[in-house]
Design an enzyme around this catalytic site. Sequence first.
Site, PDB file in Angstrom:
ATOM      1  N   ASP A 208       0.826  -1.210   0.000  1.00 56.02           N
ATOM      2  CA  ASP A 208       0.000   0.000   0.000  1.00 56.02           C
ATOM      3  C   ASP A 208       0.862   1.263   0.000  1.00 56.02           C
ATOM      4  O   ASP A 208       2.029   1.244   0.378  1.00 56.02           O
ATOM      5  CB  ASP A 208      -0.952   0.019   1.205  1.00 56.02           C
ATOM      6  CG  ASP A 208      -0.232   0.102   2.543  1.00 56.02           C
ATOM      7  OD1 ASP A 208       0.740  -0.664   2.737  1.00 56.02           O
ATOM      8  OD2 ASP A 208      -0.625   0.926   3.380  1.00 56.02           O
TER       9      ASP A 208
ATOM     10  N   GLU B 238       0.014  -1.162   5.636  1.00 55.01           N
ATOM     11  CA  GLU B 238       1.073  -0.743   6.563  1.00 55.01           C
ATOM     12  C   GLU B 238       0.944   0.732   6.898  1.00 55.01           C
ATOM     13  O   GLU B 238       1.129   1.149   8.040  1.00 55.01           O
ATOM     14  CB  GLU B 238       2.447  -1.024   5.947  1.00 55.01           C
ATOM     15  CG  GLU B 238       3.607  -0.883   6.935  1.00 55.01           C
ATOM     16  CD  GLU B 238       4.287   0.479   6.915  1.00 55.01           C
ATOM     17  OE1 GLU B 238       5.214   0.671   7.710  1.00 55.01           O
ATOM     18  OE2 GLU B 238       3.893   1.365   6.141  1.00 55.01           O
TER      19      GLU B 238
HETATM   20 ZN   LIG Z   1       6.875   1.779   4.056  1.00 51.64          ZN
END
Ligand SMILES: [Zn+2]
Length: 410
Positions: A80, A175
Amino acid sequence: MTVLERFLRYVRYDTQSDERSTTYPSTATQLVLLHDLAGELREIGLRDAAIDQYGYVTATIPATTAKPGVPTIGFIAHVDTSPEMPGAGVTPIVHRQYDGCDLVLPDDSTAVLRLADNPPLAEQMGHDIVTASGTTLLGADDKAGVAEIVTAAAYLVAHPEIPHGPVRIAFTPDEEVGRGTAHFDVARFGARCAYTMDGGSRGAVEIETFAADAMTVTFHGFNTHPGYAKRRMINAIKIAADFIHRLPSDRLSPESTDGHNGFVHPYVVNAGVECTSVKLLVRDFETEGLKEKEALVNALAREAVVGYAGAWVETAIEESYRNMKQILDRHPAVVEYAHEAVRRAGLDVRSRAVRGGTDGSRLSFMGLPTPNLFAGEHNFHSRLEWVSVQDMEKAVEVIVNLCRIWEEKT
Ligand SMILES: [Zn+2]
Protein backbone atom coordinates in the site's frame (compact mmCIF):
# COMPACT_ATOMS: atom_id res chain seq x y z
CA MET A 1 13.26 -9.15 -15.74
CA THR A 2 15.20 -6.50 -13.80
CA VAL A 3 14.30 -4.95 -10.47
CA LEU A 4 13.70 -1.64 -12.31
CA GLU A 5 11.29 -3.20 -14.79
CA ARG A 6 9.31 -4.75 -11.97
CA PHE A 7 9.33 -1.54 -9.98
CA LEU A 8 8.06 0.53 -12.93
CA ARG A 9 5.23 -1.96 -13.35
CA TYR A 10 4.15 -2.02 -9.68
CA VAL A 11 4.07 1.75 -9.15
CA ARG A 12 1.37 2.09 -11.82
CA TYR A 13 -1.09 0.19 -9.61
CA ASP A 14 -3.12 2.49 -7.35
CA THR A 15 -2.73 0.85 -3.93
CA GLN A 16 -3.51 3.72 -1.59
CA SER A 17 -4.77 2.55 1.81
CA ASP A 18 -7.53 4.35 3.71
CA GLU A 19 -7.52 5.10 7.43
CA ARG A 20 -11.32 5.60 7.61
CA SER A 21 -12.17 2.26 6.01
CA THR A 22 -13.49 -0.56 8.18
CA THR A 23 -12.71 -3.36 5.69
CA TYR A 24 -9.56 -5.46 5.52
CA PRO A 25 -7.61 -4.63 3.51
CA SER A 26 -8.79 -1.03 3.77
CA THR A 27 -9.09 -0.63 -0.02
CA ALA A 28 -9.98 -3.22 -2.66
CA THR A 29 -7.48 -1.71 -5.11
CA GLN A 30 -4.61 -3.17 -3.08
CA LEU A 31 -5.97 -6.64 -3.82
CA VAL A 32 -5.41 -6.16 -7.55
CA LEU A 33 -1.64 -5.86 -7.10
CA LEU A 34 -1.60 -8.55 -4.39
CA HIS A 35 -3.39 -11.02 -6.71
CA ASP A 36 -1.01 -10.23 -9.55
CA LEU A 37 1.99 -10.68 -7.24
CA ALA A 38 0.78 -14.15 -6.20
CA GLY A 39 0.51 -15.00 -9.91
CA GLU A 40 3.95 -13.60 -10.67
CA LEU A 41 5.54 -15.61 -7.82
CA ARG A 42 3.93 -18.79 -9.18
CA GLU A 43 5.24 -17.92 -12.65
CA ILE A 44 8.82 -17.63 -11.39
CA GLY A 45 8.43 -21.09 -9.86
CA LEU A 46 7.20 -20.64 -6.29
CA ARG A 47 4.46 -23.23 -6.43
CA ASP A 48 2.82 -22.50 -3.07
CA ALA A 49 2.40 -18.76 -3.75
CA ALA A 50 -1.10 -17.81 -2.59
CA ILE A 51 -3.24 -14.98 -1.32
CA ASP A 52 -5.33 -15.47 1.83
CA GLN A 53 -8.72 -14.04 2.84
CA TYR A 54 -7.08 -10.86 4.20
CA GLY A 55 -5.00 -10.21 1.11
CA TYR A 56 -1.65 -11.38 2.50
CA VAL A 57 0.45 -12.98 -0.24
CA THR A 58 2.90 -15.64 0.93
CA ALA A 59 5.25 -18.00 -0.88
CA THR A 60 8.23 -20.26 -0.20
CA ILE A 61 11.55 -20.55 -1.97
CA PRO A 62 12.39 -24.19 -1.19
CA ALA A 63 15.75 -24.93 0.42
CA THR A 64 18.65 -25.87 -1.87
CA THR A 65 21.09 -26.90 0.86
CA ALA A 66 21.71 -30.47 1.96
CA LYS A 67 22.67 -29.25 5.44
CA PRO A 68 20.12 -30.15 8.10
CA GLY A 69 18.71 -27.52 10.44
CA VAL A 70 19.14 -24.40 8.33
CA PRO A 71 16.48 -22.04 9.71
CA THR A 72 13.68 -20.58 7.63
CA ILE A 73 14.03 -16.83 7.15
CA GLY A 74 11.52 -14.38 5.71
CA PHE A 75 11.36 -11.19 3.65
CA ILE A 76 8.40 -8.82 3.91
CA ALA A 77 7.25 -5.70 2.06
CA HIS A 78 3.99 -3.75 1.98
CA VAL A 79 2.09 -2.95 -1.20
CA ASP A 80 0.00 0.00 0.00
CA THR A 81 0.92 3.66 -0.41
CA SER A 82 0.25 6.55 1.95
CA PRO A 83 -3.25 8.08 2.12
CA GLU A 84 -1.57 11.47 2.60
CA MET A 85 -0.66 11.92 -1.08
CA PRO A 86 -2.40 11.02 -4.36
CA GLY A 87 -1.29 7.54 -5.44
CA ALA A 88 -3.37 6.97 -8.58
CA GLY A 89 -2.05 7.55 -12.09
CA VAL A 90 1.61 7.43 -11.05
CA THR A 91 3.85 8.09 -14.07
CA PRO A 92 7.38 7.01 -13.14
CA ILE A 93 10.31 8.79 -14.78
CA VAL A 94 13.82 7.35 -14.93
CA HIS A 95 16.44 10.11 -14.86
CA ARG A 96 19.55 8.38 -16.22
CA GLN A 97 23.04 9.19 -14.87
CA TYR A 98 22.19 11.77 -12.25
CA ASP A 99 24.73 14.62 -12.34
CA GLY A 100 23.57 16.89 -9.51
CA CYS A 101 21.38 19.13 -11.67
CA ASP A 102 17.83 19.97 -10.55
CA LEU A 103 15.29 17.34 -11.55
CA VAL A 104 12.20 19.29 -12.62
CA LEU A 105 9.13 17.07 -12.63
CA PRO A 106 7.11 17.68 -15.80
CA ASP A 107 3.53 17.76 -14.47
CA ASP A 108 4.19 20.54 -11.95
CA SER A 109 7.03 23.00 -12.47
CA THR A 110 7.15 23.76 -8.72
CA ALA A 111 8.06 20.12 -8.04
CA VAL A 112 11.85 20.23 -8.24
CA LEU A 113 14.23 17.70 -6.69
CA ARG A 114 17.29 19.73 -5.69
CA LEU A 115 20.59 18.41 -4.43
CA ALA A 116 20.77 21.28 -1.91
CA ASP A 117 17.51 20.17 -0.25
CA ASN A 118 18.27 16.44 -0.51
CA PRO A 119 21.73 15.61 0.88
CA PRO A 120 21.32 11.86 0.20
CA LEU A 121 21.42 12.65 -3.53
CA ALA A 122 25.11 13.53 -3.15
CA GLU A 123 26.01 9.84 -3.11
CA GLN A 124 23.96 9.13 -6.25
CA MET A 125 26.19 10.77 -8.89
CA GLY A 126 26.09 8.73 -12.09
CA HIS A 127 23.21 6.63 -10.80
CA ASP A 128 19.72 6.39 -12.29
CA ILE A 129 17.05 8.12 -10.21
CA VAL A 130 13.35 7.29 -10.48
CA THR A 131 10.76 9.92 -9.55
CA ALA A 132 7.05 10.42 -10.21
CA SER A 133 5.90 13.19 -12.55
CA GLY A 134 5.16 15.92 -9.99
CA THR A 135 1.54 15.48 -8.89
CA THR A 136 1.60 12.09 -7.13
CA LEU A 137 3.84 10.17 -4.81
CA LEU A 138 6.05 7.54 -6.45
CA GLY A 139 5.30 4.57 -4.22
CA ALA A 140 8.92 3.45 -3.78
CA ASP A 141 7.63 3.11 -0.21
CA ASP A 142 7.30 0.20 -0.45
CA LYS A 143 7.11 -1.08 -4.02
CA ALA A 144 10.89 -0.82 -4.13
CA GLY A 145 10.90 -3.47 -1.38
CA VAL A 146 8.35 -5.60 -3.27
CA ALA A 147 10.37 -5.41 -6.52
CA GLU A 148 13.59 -6.28 -4.68
CA ILE A 149 12.11 -9.34 -3.00
CA VAL A 150 10.50 -10.69 -6.21
CA THR A 151 13.74 -10.11 -8.14
CA ALA A 152 15.84 -11.83 -5.47
CA ALA A 153 13.39 -14.76 -5.44
CA ALA A 154 13.61 -15.11 -9.24
CA TYR A 155 17.41 -14.99 -8.99
CA LEU A 156 17.55 -17.69 -6.31
CA VAL A 157 15.17 -19.93 -8.29
CA ALA A 158 17.36 -19.51 -11.38
CA HIS A 159 20.51 -20.30 -9.36
CA PRO A 160 19.85 -23.51 -7.43
CA GLU A 161 23.62 -23.86 -6.98
CA ILE A 162 23.43 -21.13 -4.32
CA PRO A 163 22.96 -23.01 -1.04
CA HIS A 164 20.25 -21.64 1.24
CA GLY A 165 17.57 -22.80 3.65
CA PRO A 166 13.82 -22.31 3.16
CA VAL A 167 12.97 -18.68 2.44
CA ARG A 168 9.50 -17.29 3.08
CA ILE A 169 8.04 -14.24 1.38
CA ALA A 170 5.11 -12.06 2.46
CA PHE A 171 3.50 -9.06 0.83
CA THR A 172 1.11 -7.18 3.11
CA PRO A 173 -1.56 -4.49 2.80
CA ASP A 174 -2.34 -1.47 5.03
CA GLU A 175 1.07 -0.74 6.56
CA GLU A 176 0.59 3.00 6.07
CA VAL A 177 -2.58 3.00 8.16
CA GLY A 178 -0.96 1.00 10.95
CA ARG A 179 -2.78 -2.26 10.28
CA GLY A 180 -0.20 -4.13 8.23
CA THR A 181 0.19 -6.91 10.75
CA ALA A 182 -3.40 -7.05 12.07
CA HIS A 183 -4.05 -10.52 10.63
CA PHE A 184 -0.47 -11.66 10.01
CA ASP A 185 -0.20 -15.31 11.05
CA VAL A 186 3.31 -15.62 12.48
CA ALA A 187 2.96 -19.35 13.19
CA ARG A 188 1.85 -20.12 9.64
CA PHE A 189 4.61 -17.94 8.21
CA GLY A 190 6.91 -20.28 10.08
CA ALA A 191 10.17 -18.32 9.96
CA ARG A 192 12.86 -17.94 12.65
CA CYS A 193 13.17 -14.26 11.75
CA ALA A 194 12.30 -11.91 8.93
CA TYR A 195 13.49 -8.69 7.31
CA THR A 196 11.21 -5.92 6.13
CA MET A 197 12.61 -4.27 3.01
CA ASP A 198 11.28 -0.78 3.70
CA GLY A 199 14.17 1.50 4.65
CA GLY A 200 15.97 4.42 3.08
CA SER A 201 19.65 4.93 2.29
CA ARG A 202 21.73 2.04 1.01
CA GLY A 203 23.38 0.05 3.74
CA ALA A 204 20.72 0.86 6.35
CA VAL A 205 19.97 -1.82 8.93
CA GLU A 206 17.33 -0.51 11.31
CA ILE A 207 16.87 -2.34 14.59
CA GLU A 208 15.43 0.39 16.76
CA THR A 209 12.05 2.08 16.52
CA PHE A 210 10.04 4.31 18.79
CA ALA A 211 7.87 2.85 21.50
CA ALA A 212 4.48 4.43 20.91
CA ASP A 213 1.16 4.97 22.64
CA ALA A 214 -1.91 6.99 21.73
CA MET A 215 -3.54 9.04 24.50
CA THR A 216 -6.98 10.64 24.60
CA VAL A 217 -7.57 13.34 27.21
CA THR A 218 -11.24 14.25 27.56
CA PHE A 219 -12.38 17.37 29.44
CA HIS A 220 -15.96 17.48 30.68
CA GLY A 221 -17.55 20.88 31.25
CA PHE A 222 -21.14 22.05 31.35
CA ASN A 223 -23.06 23.60 28.47
CA THR A 224 -26.06 25.90 28.78
CA HIS A 225 -27.57 28.85 26.83
CA PRO A 226 -24.73 31.40 26.64
CA GLY A 227 -27.16 34.25 27.38
CA TYR A 228 -27.95 32.78 30.78
CA ALA A 229 -24.66 31.11 31.56
CA LYS A 230 -23.25 33.31 34.30
CA ARG A 231 -21.59 31.14 36.97
CA ARG A 232 -23.14 28.07 35.36
CA MET A 233 -21.34 27.34 32.10
CA ILE A 234 -18.06 25.41 32.22
CA ASN A 235 -16.45 25.62 28.78
CA ALA A 236 -14.49 22.43 28.07
CA ILE A 237 -12.86 24.09 25.03
CA LYS A 238 -11.20 26.64 27.31
CA ILE A 239 -9.98 23.94 29.67
CA ALA A 240 -8.52 22.02 26.74
CA ALA A 241 -6.82 25.19 25.47
CA ASP A 242 -5.39 25.75 28.95
CA PHE A 243 -4.11 22.15 28.96
CA ILE A 244 -2.50 22.42 25.51
CA HIS A 245 -0.86 25.69 26.56
CA ARG A 246 0.76 23.86 29.50
CA LEU A 247 2.44 21.26 27.27
CA PRO A 248 6.17 22.00 27.01
CA SER A 249 7.06 23.61 23.68
CA ASP A 250 10.85 23.95 23.93
CA ARG A 251 11.27 20.25 24.73
CA LEU A 252 9.27 17.01 24.53
CA SER A 253 7.62 18.17 21.29
CA PRO A 254 8.13 16.99 17.69
CA GLU A 255 9.22 20.53 16.79
CA SER A 256 12.00 20.55 19.40
CA THR A 257 13.37 16.99 19.38
CA ASP A 258 15.42 14.64 17.23
CA GLY A 259 17.80 11.72 17.73
CA HIS A 260 16.87 9.67 20.78
CA ASN A 261 14.50 12.17 22.40
CA GLY A 262 10.80 11.41 22.58
CA PHE A 263 7.79 13.70 22.66
CA VAL A 264 4.10 14.22 23.33
CA HIS A 265 2.19 15.51 20.34
CA PRO A 266 -1.41 16.77 20.34
CA TYR A 267 -2.69 16.12 16.82
CA VAL A 268 -6.50 16.08 16.94
CA VAL A 269 -8.98 18.13 18.99
CA ASN A 270 -12.70 17.34 19.02
CA ALA A 271 -14.10 20.49 20.57
CA GLY A 272 -17.42 21.26 22.23
CA VAL A 273 -18.44 23.32 25.26
CA GLU A 274 -19.81 20.29 27.11
CA CYS A 275 -16.96 18.01 26.21
CA THR A 276 -13.61 18.43 24.43
CA SER A 277 -11.16 15.64 23.76
CA VAL A 278 -7.52 15.99 22.75
CA LYS A 279 -5.71 13.13 21.07
CA LEU A 280 -1.98 12.89 21.62
CA LEU A 281 0.80 10.72 20.28
CA VAL A 282 3.34 9.72 22.92
CA ARG A 283 6.76 8.59 21.69
CA ASP A 284 10.01 7.49 23.32
CA PHE A 285 12.65 4.85 22.67
CA GLU A 286 12.21 3.45 26.18
CA THR A 287 8.91 2.11 27.52
CA GLU A 288 9.93 3.73 30.83
CA GLY A 289 10.21 7.13 29.12
CA LEU A 290 6.80 6.59 27.57
CA LYS A 291 5.29 6.09 31.03
CA GLU A 292 6.97 9.27 32.34
CA LYS A 293 5.53 11.28 29.47
CA GLU A 294 2.07 9.85 30.08
CA ALA A 295 2.33 10.76 33.76
CA LEU A 296 3.28 14.30 32.75
CA VAL A 297 0.27 14.57 30.41
CA ASN A 298 -2.00 13.30 33.17
CA ALA A 299 -0.60 15.80 35.67
CA LEU A 300 -0.94 18.75 33.26
CA ALA A 301 -4.53 17.74 32.44
CA ARG A 302 -5.42 17.65 36.15
CA GLU A 303 -3.72 21.02 36.73
CA ALA A 304 -5.73 22.52 33.89
CA VAL A 305 -9.01 21.34 35.40
CA VAL A 306 -8.29 22.73 38.88
CA GLY A 307 -9.22 26.28 37.86
CA TYR A 308 -12.70 25.23 36.68
CA ALA A 309 -14.97 24.13 39.54
CA GLY A 310 -17.26 21.30 38.47
CA ALA A 311 -15.14 20.23 35.50
CA TRP A 312 -13.45 16.87 35.32
CA VAL A 313 -11.03 15.03 33.09
CA GLU A 314 -10.47 11.44 32.05
CA THR A 315 -7.56 9.98 30.12
CA ALA A 316 -7.25 6.80 28.09
CA ILE A 317 -4.04 5.20 26.83
CA GLU A 318 -3.85 2.79 23.93
CA GLU A 319 -0.65 0.90 23.13
CA SER A 320 0.48 1.40 19.54
CA TYR A 321 3.79 -0.46 19.31
CA ARG A 322 7.06 -0.96 21.16
CA ASN A 323 10.76 -0.54 20.34
CA MET A 324 11.76 -3.72 18.51
CA LYS A 325 15.31 -3.40 19.89
CA GLN A 326 13.96 -4.94 23.13
CA ILE A 327 13.37 -8.15 21.17
CA LEU A 328 16.21 -7.95 18.64
CA ASP A 329 18.81 -7.62 21.42
CA ARG A 330 17.90 -11.21 22.31
CA HIS A 331 18.56 -12.37 18.73
CA PRO A 332 22.01 -11.00 17.89
CA ALA A 333 22.51 -13.30 14.88
CA VAL A 334 19.51 -11.79 13.11
CA VAL A 335 21.21 -8.39 13.16
CA GLU A 336 24.82 -9.58 12.73
CA TYR A 337 24.00 -11.51 9.57
CA ALA A 338 22.23 -8.47 8.14
CA HIS A 339 25.39 -6.41 8.75
CA GLU A 340 27.47 -9.10 7.08
CA ALA A 341 25.09 -9.23 4.08
CA VAL A 342 25.39 -5.46 3.63
CA ARG A 343 29.19 -5.54 3.86
CA ARG A 344 29.40 -8.38 1.33
CA ALA A 345 27.46 -6.17 -1.08
CA GLY A 346 30.33 -3.69 -0.75
CA LEU A 347 28.41 -1.21 1.39
CA ASP A 348 28.94 0.37 4.79
CA VAL A 349 26.38 -0.52 7.43
CA ARG A 350 24.24 2.41 8.52
CA SER A 351 22.40 2.08 11.82
CA ARG A 352 19.88 4.66 12.80
CA ALA A 353 17.05 4.74 15.29
CA VAL A 354 13.77 5.07 13.42
CA ARG A 355 11.65 7.91 14.80
CA GLY A 356 8.53 5.98 13.93
CA GLY A 357 7.39 2.38 13.70
CA THR A 358 7.72 -0.35 11.11
CA ASP A 359 5.73 -3.52 10.61
CA GLY A 360 8.75 -5.12 12.28
CA SER A 361 8.07 -3.27 15.55
CA ARG A 362 4.85 -5.24 15.88
CA LEU A 363 6.06 -8.50 14.29
CA SER A 364 9.06 -8.66 16.63
CA PHE A 365 6.71 -8.62 19.63
CA MET A 366 4.44 -11.18 17.91
CA GLY A 367 7.33 -13.66 17.93
CA LEU A 368 9.00 -12.88 14.62
CA PRO A 369 12.20 -10.81 15.12
CA THR A 370 12.14 -8.44 12.14
CA PRO A 371 14.71 -5.68 11.54
CA ASN A 372 14.17 -3.26 8.66
CA LEU A 373 16.65 -3.13 5.77
CA PHE A 374 17.14 -0.42 3.16
CA ALA A 375 14.99 -0.53 0.05
CA GLY A 376 16.36 2.76 -1.30
CA GLU A 377 13.27 4.91 -0.66
CA HIS A 378 13.63 8.64 -0.03
CA ASN A 379 11.14 11.47 0.65
CA PHE A 380 8.38 9.06 1.65
CA HIS A 381 4.78 10.24 1.22
CA SER A 382 5.86 13.14 -0.95
CA ARG A 383 5.56 14.10 -4.61
CA LEU A 384 9.36 14.44 -4.48
CA GLU A 385 9.74 10.77 -3.55
CA TRP A 386 12.67 9.11 -5.30
CA VAL A 387 14.63 5.89 -5.44
CA SER A 388 17.95 5.00 -7.07
CA VAL A 389 18.04 2.02 -9.42
CA GLN A 390 21.53 1.09 -8.24
CA ASP A 391 20.37 1.07 -4.60
CA MET A 392 17.51 -1.27 -5.50
CA GLU A 393 20.02 -3.57 -7.20
CA LYS A 394 22.18 -3.52 -4.05
CA ALA A 395 19.14 -4.42 -1.94
CA VAL A 396 18.52 -7.47 -4.16
CA GLU A 397 22.15 -8.47 -3.57
CA VAL A 398 21.73 -8.07 0.20
CA ILE A 399 18.67 -10.38 0.19
CA VAL A 400 20.59 -13.07 -1.72
CA ASN A 401 23.60 -12.62 0.61
CA LEU A 402 21.39 -13.06 3.68
CA CYS A 403 20.03 -16.35 2.34
CA ARG A 404 23.60 -17.59 1.81
CA ILE A 405 24.86 -16.39 5.18
CA TRP A 406 22.11 -18.10 7.20
CA GLU A 407 23.06 -21.35 5.45
CA GLU A 408 26.81 -20.88 5.91
CA LYS A 409 26.56 -20.09 9.61
CA THR A 410 24.41 -23.12 10.43
ZN1 LIG B 1 6.88 1.78 4.06
